[in-house]
Scaffold this motif. Structure first.
Motif, PDB file in Angstrom:
ATOM      1  N   TYR A  45      -0.798   2.321  -2.793  1.00 48.06           N
ATOM      2  CA  TYR A  45      -1.465   3.008  -3.892  1.00 48.06           C
ATOM      3  C   TYR A  45      -2.592   3.839  -3.316  1.00 48.06           C
ATOM      4  O   TYR A  45      -3.143   3.514  -2.259  1.00 48.06           O
ATOM      5  CB  TYR A  45      -2.022   2.010  -4.906  1.00 48.06           C
ATOM      6  CG  TYR A  45      -0.943   1.279  -5.664  1.00 48.06           C
ATOM      7  CD1 TYR A  45      -0.046   1.977  -6.468  1.00 48.06           C
ATOM      8  CD2 TYR A  45      -0.819  -0.100  -5.590  1.00 48.06           C
ATOM      9  CE1 TYR A  45       0.954   1.309  -7.162  1.00 48.06           C
ATOM     10  CE2 TYR A  45       0.165  -0.764  -6.289  1.00 48.06           C
ATOM     11  CZ  TYR A  45       1.050  -0.044  -7.073  1.00 48.06           C
ATOM     12  OH  TYR A  45       2.036  -0.692  -7.758  1.00 48.06           O
ATOM     13  N   ALA A 133       3.291  -2.762  -4.135  1.00 50.73           N
ATOM     14  CA  ALA A 133       2.418  -2.025  -3.217  1.00 50.73           C
ATOM     15  C   ALA A 133       1.009  -2.585  -3.309  1.00 50.73           C
ATOM     16  O   ALA A 133       0.671  -3.316  -4.237  1.00 50.73           O
ATOM     17  CB  ALA A 133       2.426  -0.535  -3.558  1.00 50.73           C
ATOM     18  N   ARG A 177       0.752   5.512  -7.273  1.00 51.70           N
ATOM     19  CA  ARG A 177       1.618   5.656  -6.091  1.00 51.70           C
ATOM     20  C   ARG A 177       2.488   6.896  -6.270  1.00 51.70           C
ATOM     21  O   ARG A 177       3.584   6.830  -6.799  1.00 51.70           O
ATOM     22  CB  ARG A 177       2.476   4.393  -5.992  1.00 51.70           C
ATOM     23  CG  ARG A 177       3.260   4.230  -4.738  1.00 51.70           C
ATOM     24  CD  ARG A 177       3.999   2.902  -4.796  1.00 51.70           C
ATOM     25  NE  ARG A 177       4.821   2.704  -3.645  1.00 51.70           N
ATOM     26  CZ  ARG A 177       5.774   1.784  -3.539  1.00 51.70           C
ATOM     27  NH1 ARG A 177       6.006   0.965  -4.556  1.00 51.70           N
ATOM     28  NH2 ARG A 177       6.481   1.668  -2.445  1.00 51.70           N
TER      29      ARG A 177
END
Length: 185
Positions: A45, A133, A177
């Motif tokens: 991110y 993530a 992201r």
């Protein structure tokens, strides 16, 4: 003994799964949509969690969101300097993934809870581990998707820290992201 080794090579032939450096991030090729383009998604991110909208609404969807404007601002695009970015159909250089690209059209999507998209699931996203993530080496966190959660006037879909789909209010700050297209030579 069998060993798999990651190697850095110089090539103009991108394949799904290839990874590149983007500033202090990495990004992985998710699709080859043709027309001499490769679609990449950051593996992490962005450094700052962001709201979809300052006001808690999903009115206008992602196309009219505060986040879309911020994502395509010079402040964020500077991290992508040196890449030959190609615009998406709406003219944006960076965008959020769609629900269908991350999860396909699963039961939750088919229940009518998710704003429709015509996207196919990216091959690498079939593995839950590729949907999660982190930001700056912190623990895994949640990250926005483009689709509205249609059973709420404020909700958008997101990927949670376990790689599953959910919805959250637009005014909350969570991970971003971005996906982007690179022109291949």
């Amino acid at each position: 003994m069998k060993i798999n080794r990651a190697m850095t090579i110089e090539t103009n032939e991108i394949q799904i799964g290839d990874r590149i450096q983007v500033g202090h991030y990495t990004a992985t090729c998710q699709a080859l949509p043709g027309k001499g383009l490769a679609l990449f998604l950051l593996d992490q991110y962005l450094d700052k969690a962001m709201q979809m909208n300052e006001k808690n609404t999903n009115k206008g969807g992602y196309q009219e969101s505060d986040l879309r404007g911020e994502l395509n601002s010079e402040k964020i695009l500077k991290d992508f300097t040196g890449l030959e970015l190609a615009p998406f159909d709406n003219g944006d250089l960076l965008r959020l993934p769609f629900y269908g690209e991350m999860f396909g059209h699963d039961d939750w999507y088919n229940s009518g809870a998710v704003e429709p998209d015509d996207c196919e699931q990216w091959p690498l996203m079939k593995e839950r581990a590729n949907r999660v993530a982190e930001r700056k080496g912190e623990s895994y966190e949640w990250g926005w998707l483009q689709n509205k959660y249609v059973r709420s006037a404020a909700g958008f879909c997101f990927v949670n820290d376990y790689g599953f789909a959910n919805d959250w209010d637009a005014s909350y700050s969570i991970g971003v992201r971005p996906a982007f297209l690179i022109k291949l030579s």
